[in-house]
Scaffold this motif. Structure first.
Motif, PDB file in Angstrom:
ATOM      1  N   GLY B  64      27.401  -0.696  -6.855  1.00 25.10           N
ATOM      2  CA  GLY B  64      26.142  -1.060  -6.211  1.00 25.10           C
ATOM      3  C   GLY B  64      26.172  -1.176  -4.697  1.00 25.10           C
ATOM      4  O   GLY B  64      25.118  -1.341  -4.075  1.00 25.10           O
ATOM      5  N   GLU B  67      23.788   1.091  -2.785  1.00 24.21           N
ATOM      6  CA  GLU B  67      22.373   0.745  -2.955  1.00 24.21           C
ATOM      7  C   GLU B  67      22.008  -0.526  -2.174  1.00 24.21           C
ATOM      8  O   GLU B  67      20.927  -0.616  -1.588  1.00 24.21           O
ATOM      9  CB  GLU B  67      22.057   0.579  -4.449  1.00 24.21           C
ATOM     10  CG  GLU B  67      22.191   1.904  -5.188  1.00 24.21           C
ATOM     11  CD  GLU B  67      22.036   1.781  -6.699  1.00 24.21           C
ATOM     12  OE1 GLU B  67      21.325   0.873  -7.157  1.00 24.21           O
ATOM     13  OE2 GLU B  67      22.626   2.612  -7.405  1.00 24.21           O
ATOM     14  N   THR B 130      17.771  -7.781  -3.473  1.00 19.34           N
ATOM     15  CA  THR B 130      19.098  -7.184  -3.278  1.00 19.34           C
ATOM     16  C   THR B 130      20.074  -7.683  -4.345  1.00 19.34           C
ATOM     17  O   THR B 130      20.916  -6.926  -4.838  1.00 19.34           O
ATOM     18  CB  THR B 130      19.632  -7.509  -1.860  1.00 19.34           C
ATOM     19  OG1 THR B 130      18.636  -7.154  -0.904  1.00 19.34           O
ATOM     20  CG2 THR B 130      20.894  -6.736  -1.557  1.00 19.34           C
ATOM     21  N   VAL B 133      19.454  -5.766  -7.395  1.00 21.74           N
ATOM     22  CA  VAL B 133      20.032  -4.419  -7.259  1.00 21.74           C
ATOM     23  C   VAL B 133      21.525  -4.450  -7.617  1.00 21.74           C
ATOM     24  O   VAL B 133      22.027  -3.582  -8.336  1.00 21.74           O
ATOM     25  CB  VAL B 133      19.851  -3.889  -5.811  1.00 21.74           C
ATOM     26  CG1 VAL B 133      20.669  -2.616  -5.581  1.00 21.74           C
ATOM     27  CG2 VAL B 133      18.374  -3.633  -5.519  1.00 21.74           C
ATOM     28  N   SER B 136      23.427  -5.309 -12.089  1.00 26.14           N
ATOM     29  CA  SER B 136      22.802  -4.422 -13.068  1.00 26.14           C
ATOM     30  C   SER B 136      23.786  -4.190 -14.208  1.00 26.14           C
ATOM     31  O   SER B 136      24.876  -3.648 -13.999  1.00 26.14           O
ATOM     32  CB  SER B 136      22.458  -3.075 -12.430  1.00 26.14           C
ATOM     33  OG  SER B 136      21.528  -3.253 -11.386  1.00 26.14           O
ATOM     34  N   LYS B 180      11.689   0.452  -7.653  1.00 24.67           N
ATOM     35  CA  LYS B 180      12.618   0.877  -6.581  1.00 24.67           C
ATOM     36  C   LYS B 180      14.037   1.041  -7.147  1.00 24.67           C
ATOM     37  O   LYS B 180      14.865   1.733  -6.559  1.00 24.67           O
ATOM     38  CB  LYS B 180      12.660  -0.159  -5.450  1.00 24.67           C
ATOM     39  CG  LYS B 180      11.374  -0.293  -4.669  1.00 24.67           C
ATOM     40  CD  LYS B 180      11.244   0.803  -3.639  1.00 24.67           C
ATOM     41  CE  LYS B 180       9.832   0.920  -3.152  1.00 24.67           C
ATOM     42  NZ  LYS B 180       8.876   1.472  -4.142  1.00 24.67           N
ATOM     43  N   LEU B 181      14.313   0.363  -8.260  1.00 24.66           N
ATOM     44  CA  LEU B 181      15.677   0.415  -8.809  1.00 24.66           C
ATOM     45  C   LEU B 181      16.081   1.848  -9.211  1.00 24.66           C
ATOM     46  O   LEU B 181      17.152   2.315  -8.814  1.00 24.66           O
ATOM     47  CB  LEU B 181      15.821  -0.566  -9.981  1.00 24.66           C
ATOM     48  CG  LEU B 181      15.604  -2.044  -9.606  1.00 24.66           C
ATOM     49  CD1 LEU B 181      15.658  -2.935 -10.845  1.00 24.66           C
ATOM     50  CD2 LEU B 181      16.636  -2.517  -8.590  1.00 24.66           C
ATOM     51  N   LEU B 184      16.709   3.901  -6.160  1.00 21.32           N
ATOM     52  CA  LEU B 184      18.013   3.638  -5.555  1.00 21.32           C
ATOM     53  C   LEU B 184      19.128   4.361  -6.315  1.00 21.32           C
ATOM     54  O   LEU B 184      20.074   4.882  -5.716  1.00 21.32           O
ATOM     55  CB  LEU B 184      18.287   2.129  -5.535  1.00 21.32           C
ATOM     56  CG  LEU B 184      17.590   1.361  -4.417  1.00 21.32           C
ATOM     57  CD1 LEU B 184      17.641  -0.146  -4.676  1.00 21.32           C
ATOM     58  CD2 LEU B 184      18.227   1.674  -3.057  1.00 21.32           C
ATOM     59  N   ARG B 185      19.008   4.409  -7.639  1.00 19.21           N
ATOM     60  CA  ARG B 185      20.006   5.134  -8.444  1.00 19.21           C
ATOM     61  C   ARG B 185      20.029   6.615  -8.049  1.00 19.21           C
ATOM     62  O   ARG B 185      21.076   7.234  -7.932  1.00 19.21           O
ATOM     63  CB  ARG B 185      19.685   5.032  -9.943  1.00 19.21           C
ATOM     64  CG  ARG B 185      19.838   3.669 -10.529  1.00 19.21           C
ATOM     65  CD  ARG B 185      21.310   3.279 -10.604  1.00 19.21           C
ATOM     66  NE  ARG B 185      21.425   1.892 -10.987  1.00 19.21           N
ATOM     67  CZ  ARG B 185      21.756   1.480 -12.213  1.00 19.21           C
ATOM     68  NH1 ARG B 185      22.018   2.362 -13.153  1.00 19.21           N
ATOM     69  NH2 ARG B 185      21.857   0.203 -12.474  1.00 19.21           N
TER      70      ARG B 185
END
Lengths: 27, 201
Positions: B64, B67, B130, B133, B136, B180-181, B184-185
């Protein structure tokens, strides 16, 4: 390139940065 | 042909042609290491993160960190002026970076930064987002998925509570944030491909 973090040397940086904290916990 | 390393986590996109690939990489690593350490320090401060097993802490940070850095450094991308500020402090226009060989990743980073900035989140909201993010449970290599999932759910609940409290008339913000997750991936995957291309080169 399944592990980009290791290729970047990120794992080493992360482990070192975490280490102090982890040692504290073990104590 | 001159080489460039078009990543704002570098001090400058210019690469000294006299230096070996290893030296270039070492310099780059030296440049982004403090930012990575900050991500680790951030992770340590997330309530419950230190209670995860060491293996899972490392796995979450490995997967992460990019990200988290994208979220933390969204301000380096000036959408209005179409410039990117590198860690050395110099701004470069998109056109300049494009001429240096930047990829679609750069445009995608601009899109992401613009959408995230437009949500107008407070520092506290951004910090909690954050944390979501970083924690996960579906990252690869997680050993104790249940523990990570429980922490992830706690953080998502806290984020929803904070957003609902701060933006009572804008219920879509929380949904937009969760969306947004996957963005970001996708950026993370594109970035990995770029790294591969650079290392091969």
């Amino acid at each position: 390139f399944s592990d980009p973090a290791s290729n970047l040397g990120l794992e080493d940086i992360i482990r070192k940065a975490l280490m102090g904290n982890l040692e504290e916990r073990q104590e | 042909r001159r080489l460039h390393l078009v990543c704002p986590m570098n001090t400058s996109p210019h690469v000294d042609p006299q230096k070996s690939g290893h030296e270039v990489w070492e310099e780059f690593a030296h440049s982004f290491t403090p930012a990575v350490r900050e991500v680790v320090e951030f992770g340590k401060k997330i309530p419950g993160f230190r209670d995860l097993c060491q293996h899972d802490q490392v796995s979450l940070l490995k997967a992460g960190t990019f990200e988290v850095l994208v979220v933390r450094f969204a301000s380096l991308f000036d959408v209005k002026d179409r410039t990117v500020t590198f860690l050395g402090g110099t701004k470069y226009s998109v056109d300049t970076l494009r001429a240096m060989g930047s990829s679609d990743l750069l445009n995608s980073m601009f899109d992401f930064s613009e959408k995230l900035t437009n949500l107008g989140l407070s520092e506290e909201e951004m910090s909690l987002f954050t944390a979501v993010v970083l924690v996960s449970a579906d990252r690869s290599g997680i050993e104790n998925v249940n523990s990570v999932e429980m922490l992830q759910e706690t953080l998502i609940r806290a984020l929803r509570g904070l957003i609902t409290k701060n933006h009572p008339n804008e219920s879509a913000i929380f949904t937009k944030l969760l969306l947004k997750l996957p963005d970001l991936r996708s950026l993370n995957n594109m970035h990995s491909e770029q790294l591969l291309a650079f290392k091969v080169h």
